[in-house]
Structure formats: C-alpha cells, structure tokens
Design an enzyme around this catalytic site. Structure first.
Site, PDB file in Angstrom:
ATOM      1  N   PRO A 294      46.524  12.441   8.267  1.00 44.13           N
ATOM      2  CA  PRO A 294      46.184  11.018   8.191  1.00 44.13           C
ATOM      3  C   PRO A 294      45.186  10.370   7.280  1.00 44.13           C
ATOM      4  CG  PRO A 294      45.153  12.248   9.970  1.00 44.13           C
ATOM      5  CD  PRO A 294      45.796  13.324   9.324  1.00 44.13           C
ATOM      6  N   LEU A 295      45.650   9.631   6.137  1.00 45.76           N
ATOM      7  CA  LEU A 295      45.122   9.459   5.004  1.00 45.76           C
ATOM      8  C   LEU A 295      44.941   8.020   4.947  1.00 45.76           C
ATOM      9  CD1 LEU A 295      47.268  11.580   2.694  1.00 45.76           C
ATOM     10  CD2 LEU A 295      44.897  12.141   3.327  1.00 45.76           C
ATOM     11  N   GLN A 348      46.383   8.228  15.151  1.00 46.55           N
ATOM     12  CA  GLN A 348      44.977   8.887  14.990  1.00 46.55           C
ATOM     13  C   GLN A 348      44.023   7.712  15.403  1.00 46.55           C
ATOM     14  OE1 GLN A 348      42.349   9.857  11.744  1.00 46.55           O
ATOM     15  NE2 GLN A 348      42.525  12.120  12.500  1.00 46.55           N
ATOM     16  N   CYS A 379      35.622  11.966  10.372  1.00 43.72           N
ATOM     17  CA  CYS A 379      35.492  11.158   9.313  1.00 43.72           C
ATOM     18  C   CYS A 379      34.061  11.158   8.892  1.00 43.72           C
ATOM     19  CB  CYS A 379      36.092   9.524   9.826  1.00 43.72           C
ATOM     20  SG  CYS A 379      35.581   8.498   8.503  1.00 43.72           S
ATOM     21  N   LYS A 418      40.535  16.341  15.228  1.00 41.50           N
ATOM     22  CA  LYS A 418      40.283  16.723  14.033  1.00 41.50           C
ATOM     23  C   LYS A 418      39.071  16.901  13.751  1.00 41.50           C
ATOM     24  CE  LYS A 418      41.986  16.063   9.137  1.00 41.50           C
ATOM     25  NZ  LYS A 418      40.378  16.126   8.431  1.00 41.50           N
ATOM     26  N   HIS A 448      38.811  21.071   9.082  1.00 44.25           N
ATOM     27  CA  HIS A 448      38.737  20.876   7.584  1.00 44.25           C
ATOM     28  C   HIS A 448      37.608  21.628   7.357  1.00 44.25           C
ATOM     29  CE1 HIS A 448      38.175  17.699   3.955  1.00 44.25           C
ATOM     30  NE2 HIS A 448      38.355  18.918   3.748  1.00 44.25           N
ATOM     31  N   ASN A 480      42.772  22.905   7.104  1.00 46.80           N
ATOM     32  CA  ASN A 480      42.925  22.174   6.244  1.00 46.80           C
ATOM     33  C   ASN A 480      41.952  22.015   4.859  1.00 46.80           C
ATOM     34  OD1 ASN A 480      41.856  18.564   6.006  1.00 46.80           O
ATOM     35  ND2 ASN A 480      43.505  19.533   4.858  1.00 46.80           N
ATOM     36  N   GLY A 481      42.252  22.010   3.713  1.00 47.93           N
ATOM     37  CA  GLY A 481      41.390  22.029   2.583  1.00 47.93           C
ATOM     38  C   GLY A 481      41.885  22.899   1.519  1.00 47.93           C
ATOM     39  N   ASP A 482      41.808  22.105   0.233  1.00 48.35           N
ATOM     40  CA  ASP A 482      42.084  22.586  -1.095  1.00 48.35           C
ATOM     41  C   ASP A 482      43.363  23.406  -1.092  1.00 48.35           C
ATOM     42  OD1 ASP A 482      39.426  21.977  -1.528  1.00 48.35           O
ATOM     43  OD2 ASP A 482      38.514  23.951  -1.066  1.00 48.35           O
TER      44      ASP A 482
END
Length: 633
Positions: A294-295, A348, A379, A418, A448, A480-482
């Site tokens: 979710p961006l 979300q 966040c 998350k 994350h 999540n990440g990279d």
C-alpha cells in the site's frame, strides 16, 4: 568496461582503444552538463517539427555528441574563505526526504472556464441556479475558449460507448458533433451499462448519516464496554442502558449514534446471538503470493491496475485515516475503491485509538467489498507517529492489543498488520511483538526490514526477517525491503517468509512481477516503457475524468510515478546484474533519445514525457514531486 560508483555500465564497443573510424572508446556514462545538453537539444529538434523518430539525427548515436573520453574530467575542488563558508549555508544545504513545502496546485485551478453541469449532462430542465450560476452556459462561447483537444481518440467513449464529460472532454472530437451534441454508441453502451468496473464508492446517503452521526455501531459498542470505554464515546448522548429502555411504541429503539431507529421486532437469527469463530471467517490464502505494498500517493487505482497486468497477486489500497472515514470525507473514501481486476484486495487503516479503529472496521465490514483489512503499524512520518499511530503502535502494546481484538470482533474478513523492525535504529522489537500478534488473532504479518529512524538509508535486514518468520509460524509472514530483481526475490524466498511484498521496486519497474514469476531479466525497451505510461494515463482518465481537471490530476500522479521510474537502469546497459535498489547510477546515455530522457532525474524532463501523452501543460502549471526534493538541474 568503465566501472563508476560501484555500478558497471557497459561500453558501446567491444574493447578499449580506437575503432576503424579513429574514434575513441564510446561509453554510456557521461557528465551532468553533457547529459542535459543532449536532452535539451533533442527536445528542441522535436519542437521544430522533426518528430519523435528523429530526435537523434540519422546515423548519430547519443554518445556521438559527447566528448569521446573514457573517463569523466577530474572534479574541481572549490576553495572558499571563512566568510563564504557561512554565506548561504541554508541555501546550499541539500534537501532530503519528503518535500513538505512544495507548491500545491489543485487540478480545478487549471480550468479557468468551467461549463455548467446541467449543460454537460444535457439535462432537459434548466439550471437550478439560473442567472446566479457561476458557470458557463453558452456552449459555443465555451468551445471557442476551451483549450485544444489532446487527441482524436477518446478512451472513455471507445470503452464504454459514452463519454460522461461531453463537450468538456479533452478528446471531444471523437464524440461531439457539429451542434455540440454528445454522441452515444448504443450497442457498446448496452454491453457496459449496469456493470460497474469500480466498487466501494461512497454512497451519498451513508455520507449524510456519517456526518450527522446517525450510523449505529452496535457491535463496536459491545466490545468497547468490555474494555471500560463505555458507549458514550463517538458522540452518544445517552448510555446504552437508557437507549435500550427507550423503546418506541412501534417496536423500534433509537440507536446510540443518532435518531435513526433500529428495528427490534422480527425473527431472531443466528447472526443476532452467535458470533463467528475465527475459523468461520472468510479465509485468504496468502502463501507464495506477490503482494503490492500500500503506497501513499503512488499506489493509486490506475497504478494497481498496471501492476495487476504484470502479475501482482495481492493489492491493497492506500493508507486511509480512520477518523476521516468516520466523518464521511469523500477524498478518504476514494482510497478504498477497488477495480474488478483486483481479485485479492484489502484496505489499510491508520489510527491510534481502539474506539475509532473498531468503529471504522465495523463500518467498512458492512459497506464495502474487501478480502482483508490491514492495520498500518509501520508508517514512519511524523504526522502519524507523533500522535501514536503508525510505528507508534509498536511501543504502545496495550492500545495495540485493544485495537486488534476490537477490529477482529467486528470483521468478517481476515485482519492483517504491517510493522517495521522497530522504532529506533539497531533496537529491534518486532520479535517481541510477533508472538503477541499471534495471540491477538492476526491472520497475516508483513515485516519491513528497517526501523523508523533508519528509513531508507541502509539495506533491509533480511536475516532478522528470517528469524521473525520462524517466530510467526504458523501465521504467514511477508518480507518487505530492497527487492528490485528476481534474484533478490529468490534470495528472499530462501528465508522462511510466506510471501514477498514489493513497494519501491514496483514503482521503479512494475514489470518486476513478471520477472519474478518467469525468473528472468526483462531488457524492456523505451517504447515499451512508454506504452506502460500510456496504459496508466488511460486508466487515470477512467478514474479521474477526461476533462481538464481529470487530465491534470492524471498528469500529477504520472509525474509522481516518474520520480521513481527514472531510477531504473536498462538491463542492456549493465555489465553487472542485477541493479541494486539503493545504488544511484552516474549520468549515462541510453540507447535512444527516449531512453535517455527517461533516465533524467530532472522534473522538467518528466513533464516533457507527460506532454508526449497528455499534451502541453497549462500556462500556470507547477509541479514538484512529493518524494524527490532535489529534482532540479
């Protein structure tokens, strides 16, 4: 091969030295000044009427216009005196992170002359406001002053059989006749009418009841009483005992939220007395799925449609504030919209209090169609964190537990969360929180691999994610990440994670979902990338409209996306694969003019790309991206 800043960028020729024409080594990398000089000269040739195909003169490759040197010139060191060191220090300070003071232009401010809605919708009755109406009513005068059409093909008309924007559409030549009447393709309209492609729109009646606090939250109030909150929160003027005692003579009782009555007569059903057990709730199989994160801003519905085409399995709406949803704000409810192509879709929510989060979950459970609800506990921005939301929930476990248990008690779909590794850098706390989340009833956890303070300055900690995935079992945990290539995804899957979430990687190259599923590198051409942008704009015109306001809103979101997409380095230019997400390449020349233009980090060049698709920008147009504070030459 020239290797600069840790990135291997392949040379044009097969080796060093001079070729048969006597020219030196021709490489892709260049200097900042030469890069922008080439882009500007190519755009001037295009503006002069040579067309997109001749932006680079025939027989001339992009690097032919550069100095034929294998290495960039030595950097000059500027020596400053003590007075110059202090002078303009604040001006020279490099801006970092989110650009909070950027100018903001609303899309409707670009539309100087607006036609009355009664004329656009071709109503049989005259305008309700009559002479007091502040909009145009003379269609001929409006058409003479209206900006030129962007193209001759209207996507809305060709897709649905009718364009709801009529003469205000920026592609009106396709469906407006000489007498300014909006044409209709009856055959196509019959096929598409009555089949909504987008769900979860805010009903006007519900919005009115929310604003007047007339929506009942019976299940939430039952839970809140168990944690000592009482039923008075949320605007109730009387306690629940008084409300139950005030039964109307017609067998109806007033609700806790306002004057709307709730019927107390009729047959007693199982749903009235039996609560669903966790195993009886709707189940979602998250394992081995590719999850689009979710961006905020960039994770809009048109972008999610693009990612679904490339193979994203799970999608989620942008972060929505629960208090704004409870107030019936249209802009916040727009974040919950779901396209028919999104087969596994969630929303979300962000909040920091058990009462508002529980009531919001109950509201969404009754009024929208989703497969899961996600709690944002990751966040990092100050606006959210300082009031106790986002990452702040990770250190407020009592509140967090009440929120999770409350939302679980009112939802018929799985509840996910998350989180980050922690709040402070090098102080991980996720491993302490995960066992608690399992006990509270969470259906899936996304981790994350960075802390709040770390943001994106260092690489994600996948070893820690692997450790946490073992603690979470049997609850699925997504990492999540990279992740920017299928090699990164394969390494991530070697850990104990149940699936992978992609955020920045999907923004930089949305075709990453295809690469992961097919386990290959896709050397995508600049024209193919431009086609992806064209698909996005078509989806954007469906979402926000094809009039000037909708077109400029689509342009704004396109530019926000380009601020990430420009970081992509074509596979054909790399000597060492894959590209790493935190590596920044030197200035380099693409294999054609468009590929070079797409590599630009300057906002003015992003605007040029948008003009290729959506036509010239308005005279008063201004844009600076949200996540790219230094987008200047």
């Amino acid at each position: 091969v020239a290797i600069i800043s840790g990135l291997g960028i392949k040379a044009r020729s097969t080796g060093y030295g001079r070729n048969q024409n006597g020219k030196g080594c021709r490489v892709y990398h260049t200097t900042k000044e030469k890069f922008h000089e080439f882009i500007d000269s190519g755009w001037q040739r295009e503006s002069a009427g040579k067309g997109n195909e001749e932006t680079v003169p025939k027989g001339e490759s992009p690097e032919d216009s550069l100095d034929q040197t294998c290495e960039p010139p030595e950097k000059k060191v500027k020596v400053e005196g003590p007075a110059e060191d202090c002078k303009g220090k604040q001006d020279k300070k490099r801006a970092r992170g989110q650009f909070k003071s950027r100018p903001h232009m609303k899309p409707h401010s670009y539309d100087d002359m607006r036609l009355c809605p009664s004329i656009i919708q071709e109503r049989t009755t005259s305008c309700f406001f009559g002479e007091r109406c502040r909009f145009f009513h003379d269609v001929a005068e409006y058409m003479s002053l209206k900006p030129a059409d962007v193209g001759e093909h209207c996507h809305l008309f060709s897709t649905f059989g009718k364009c709801p924007y009529g003469v205000t559409c920026r592609y009106s030549k396709a469906h407006v006749d000489g007498s300014f009447k909006n044409l209709v393709n009856e055959e196509l309209l019959t096929k598409t009418e009555g089949r909504p492609t987008v769900k979860n729109s805010l009903d006007k009646g519900l919005q009115k009841r929310l604003r007047k606090r007339q929506v009942p939250f019976g299940a939430s109030e039952v839970y809140l009483r168990t944690i000592g909150k009482g039923a008075d929160q949320g605007g109730c003027k009387k306690n629940q005992a008084d409300n139950q005692a005030e039964t109307c003579s017609n067998g109806e009782a007033p609700t806790a939220g306002g004057n709307a009555p709730v019927k107390t007569t009729g047959p007693l059903t199982d749903a009235d007395v039996i609560k669903l057990r966790p195993c009886e709730k709707k189940q979602v199989d998250f394992r081995n799925k590719l999850y689009l994160a979710p961006l905020t801003t960039c994770g809009n519905l048109p972008f999610r449609r693009v990612c679904k085409r490339f193979g994203a399995d799970v999608t989620c709406g942008e972060m929505a504030m629960c208090t704004n949803l409870l107030q019936g704000q249209s802009s916040e409810w727009a974040l919950l919209k779901r396209h028919e192509s999104e087969d596994i879709f969630g929303v979300q929510l962000e909040g920091c209090f058990p009462d508002t989060m529980t009531k919001c979950a109950e509201l969404l459970n009754s009024n929208i169609d989703v497969d899961f609800v996600d709690i944002n506990s990751g966040c990092p921005i100050d606006l959210v964190y300082k009031k106790g939301g986002g990452c702040g929930l990770m250190t407020r476990t009592n509140k967090f537990e009440k929120i999770v248990r409350g939302m679980n008690s009112v939802l018929d779909v799985p509840l996910t969360v998350k989180i980050r590794t922690g709040v402070q850098d090098k102080v991980n706390i996720a491993h302490k929180l995960i066992p608690e989340l399992k006990n509270w009833g969470i259906s899936m956890i996304t981790l994350h691999g960075r802390s709040r303070e770390q943001r994106y300055t260092k690489m994600a900690d996948w070893e820690y994610i692997d450790f946490c995935s073992k603690l979470a079992s049997p609850v699925p945990l997504f990492g999540n990440g990279d992740i920017l290539s299928y090699e990164d995804a394969m390494k991530a899957r070697e850990t104990g994670v149940s699936g992978i979430m992609l955020g920045r990687g999907a923004l930089i190259k949305p075709w990453i979902f295809t690469e992961i599923k097919e386990q290959r590198h896709w050397d995508i051409s600049s024209n193919e990338r431009l086609d992806i942008l064209k698909d996005f704009t078509r989806f954007g015109l469906e979402q926000w409209g094809s009039d000037t306001q909708g077109l400029e809103k689509t342009r704004t979101f396109l530019l926000e996306w380009l601020s990430f997409m420009c970081r992509y380095i074509p596979v054909g230019l790399l000597e060492h694969m894959p590209q790493k997400i935190n590596e920044r390449p030197p200035y380099y020349m693409g294999r054609d003019y468009l590929e070079t233009l797409m590599a630009s980090q300057h906002v003015g060049d992003w605007v040029k790309i948008s003009e290729m698709i959506l036509g010239p920008v308005p005279r008063n147009f201004s844009f600076l991206p949200k996540h790219k504070a230094n987008a200047y030459k």
